[in-house]
Design a protein around this motif. Structure first.
Motif, short mmCIF file in Angstrom:
data_model
loop_
_atom_site.label_atom_id
_atom_site.label_comp_id
_atom_site.label_asym_id
_atom_site.label_seq_id
_atom_site.Cartn_x
_atom_site.Cartn_y
_atom_site.Cartn_z
N VAL A 24 0.88 -1.16 0.00
CA VAL A 24 0.00 0.00 0.00
C VAL A 24 0.92 1.21 0.00
O VAL A 24 1.86 1.27 0.79
N GLN A 25 0.66 2.16 -0.89
CA GLN A 25 1.53 3.33 -0.92
C GLN A 25 0.76 4.57 -1.34
O GLN A 25 -0.22 4.49 -2.07
N GLY A 26 1.25 5.69 -0.84
CA GLY A 26 0.68 6.98 -1.19
C GLY A 26 1.80 7.98 -1.36
O GLY A 26 2.96 7.71 -1.02
N PHE A 27 1.44 9.15 -1.85
CA PHE A 27 2.43 10.19 -2.12
C PHE A 27 2.11 11.45 -1.34
O PHE A 27 1.00 11.96 -1.40
N LEU A 28 3.11 11.92 -0.59
CA LEU A 28 3.01 13.19 0.11
C LEU A 28 3.28 14.34 -0.86
O LEU A 28 2.85 15.46 -0.63
N ASN A 29 4.02 14.05 -1.94
CA ASN A 29 4.34 15.04 -2.95
C ASN A 29 4.51 14.33 -4.29
O ASN A 29 5.29 13.37 -4.36
N SER A 58 8.76 3.12 11.04
CA SER A 58 7.88 2.17 11.73
C SER A 58 6.58 1.98 10.97
O SER A 58 6.13 2.87 10.23
N PHE A 59 5.98 0.83 11.14
CA PHE A 59 4.68 0.52 10.53
C PHE A 59 3.64 1.55 10.95
O PHE A 59 2.87 2.04 10.12
N SER A 60 3.64 1.91 12.24
CA SER A 60 2.63 2.87 12.72
C SER A 60 2.86 4.26 12.13
O SER A 60 1.89 4.95 11.78
N ASP A 61 4.11 4.69 11.98
CA ASP A 61 4.38 5.98 11.34
C ASP A 61 3.93 5.95 9.88
O ASP A 61 3.33 6.91 9.39
N THR A 82 1.58 4.13 8.57
CA THR A 82 0.11 4.13 8.56
C THR A 82 -0.42 5.54 8.79
O THR A 82 -1.35 5.99 8.10
N ASP A 83 0.18 6.26 9.73
CA ASP A 83 -0.24 7.64 9.99
C ASP A 83 0.02 8.55 8.78
O ASP A 83 -0.81 9.39 8.43
N LEU A 84 1.18 8.37 8.13
CA LEU A 84 1.53 9.20 6.99
C LEU A 84 0.65 8.91 5.77
O LEU A 84 0.35 9.82 4.99
N ILE A 85 0.23 7.67 5.60
CA ILE A 85 -0.66 7.32 4.48
C ILE A 85 -1.92 8.19 4.53
O ILE A 85 -2.44 8.61 3.50
N ASP A 86 -2.39 8.48 5.75
CA ASP A 86 -3.59 9.30 5.90
C ASP A 86 -3.40 10.73 5.40
O ASP A 86 -4.38 11.43 5.12
N LEU A 87 -2.14 11.19 5.27
CA LEU A 87 -1.85 12.54 4.80
C LEU A 87 -1.58 12.61 3.30
O LEU A 87 -1.39 13.70 2.76
N CYS A 88 -1.56 11.47 2.64
CA CYS A 88 -1.16 11.42 1.23
C CYS A 88 -2.20 11.99 0.29
O CYS A 88 -3.38 12.08 0.60
N GLU A 89 -1.72 12.38 -0.88
CA GLU A 89 -2.54 12.95 -1.94
C GLU A 89 -3.40 11.87 -2.62
O GLU A 89 -3.04 10.70 -2.63
N ALA A 90 -4.47 12.31 -3.23
CA ALA A 90 -5.30 11.55 -4.18
C ALA A 90 -5.47 10.07 -3.86
O ALA A 90 -5.79 9.70 -2.74
N VAL A 134 5.22 7.25 0.67
CA VAL A 134 5.10 6.45 1.88
C VAL A 134 4.62 5.08 1.44
O VAL A 134 3.65 4.97 0.68
N ARG A 135 5.29 4.04 1.90
CA ARG A 135 4.93 2.69 1.48
C ARG A 135 4.84 1.76 2.68
O ARG A 135 5.69 1.81 3.58
N ILE A 136 3.82 0.93 2.67
CA ILE A 136 3.72 -0.18 3.61
C ILE A 136 3.87 -1.44 2.79
O ILE A 136 3.08 -1.72 1.88
N LYS A 137 4.94 -2.17 3.06
CA LYS A 137 5.25 -3.40 2.33
C LYS A 137 5.22 -4.53 3.34
O LYS A 137 6.11 -4.64 4.18
N GLY A 138 4.15 -5.32 3.28
CA GLY A 138 3.97 -6.34 4.29
C GLY A 138 3.72 -5.67 5.62
O GLY A 138 2.76 -4.93 5.78
N GLU A 139 4.61 -5.88 6.58
CA GLU A 139 4.49 -5.29 7.92
C GLU A 139 5.53 -4.19 8.17
O GLU A 139 5.75 -3.81 9.31
N LYS A 140 6.17 -3.71 7.10
CA LYS A 140 7.21 -2.69 7.25
C LYS A 140 6.79 -1.40 6.56
O LYS A 140 6.06 -1.41 5.58
N GLY A 141 7.30 -0.27 7.09
CA GLY A 141 7.03 1.03 6.50
C GLY A 141 8.29 1.63 5.90
O GLY A 141 9.40 1.36 6.38
#
Length: 157
Positions: A26-31, A70-73, A75-83, A40-47
């Motif tokens: 799962v991945q998103g873009f801050l810019n 960290s996985f939790s960081d 996850t938090d950053l994914i919520d800030l990603c664009e589109a 920001v990427r979550i690959k398996g259980e790693k960030g």
């Protein structure tokens, strides 16, 4: 660090018979500015947090900086990603002396399957498996940052 990468469309699902690993991403873009994308990427259980620079004229080589977070960081950053948040299954397939990463996209990019190979230099020879199709290196539409802005499902056939 410079990343040298070539990208191809995939013509069949034959790669699945050769897969060594399969991971959900799962991945998103801050810019998504082409001069400097921040992913920001979550690959398996790693960030991971990644910064990529603009590609060269062929689109093969560009600066890449990546750090595990960290996985939790993540996850938090994914919520800030664009589109659009990208979701895909990555298959790693050894072919000769290299490893192809085949991304089977889900969600708004479902139907798109792309293979990438990292090389030491742009002219490095590599073995091409029979499921490898048209090269799309340098075609901005296939950049993950662009797929998050203009998903595959919205492309004209």
């Amino acid at each position: 660090m410079l990343e040298v990468e070539r990208k191809f469309l995939v013509t069949s699902q034959a790669y699945k018979n050769e897969t060594k690993t399969r991971t959900r991403i799962v991945q998103g873009f801050l810019n998504t500015d082409p001069e400097r994308t921040v992913r920001v990427r979550i690959k398996g259980e790693k960030g991971f947090l990644t910064v990529k620079g603009k590609g060269n004229d062929t689109g093969t080589t560009r600066f890449e900086w990546e750090k595990e977070i960290s996985f939790s960081d993540a996850t938090d950053l994914i919520d800030l990603c664009e589109a659009v948040i990208l979701e895909k299954i990555r298959y790693e397939i050894p072919v000769g002396k290299h490893v192809f990463e085949v991304d089977e996209f889900l969600g708004e990019n479902k139907g798109l399957t792309v293979a990438e190979i990292e090389l030491q230099h742009e002219d490095e020879p590599f073995e091409k498996p029979n499921w490898l199709g048209e090269e799309v290196t340098g075609d901005n539409r296939y950049y993950n940052s662009q797929l998050s802005q203009h998903p595959y499902r919205d492309w004209e056939s």
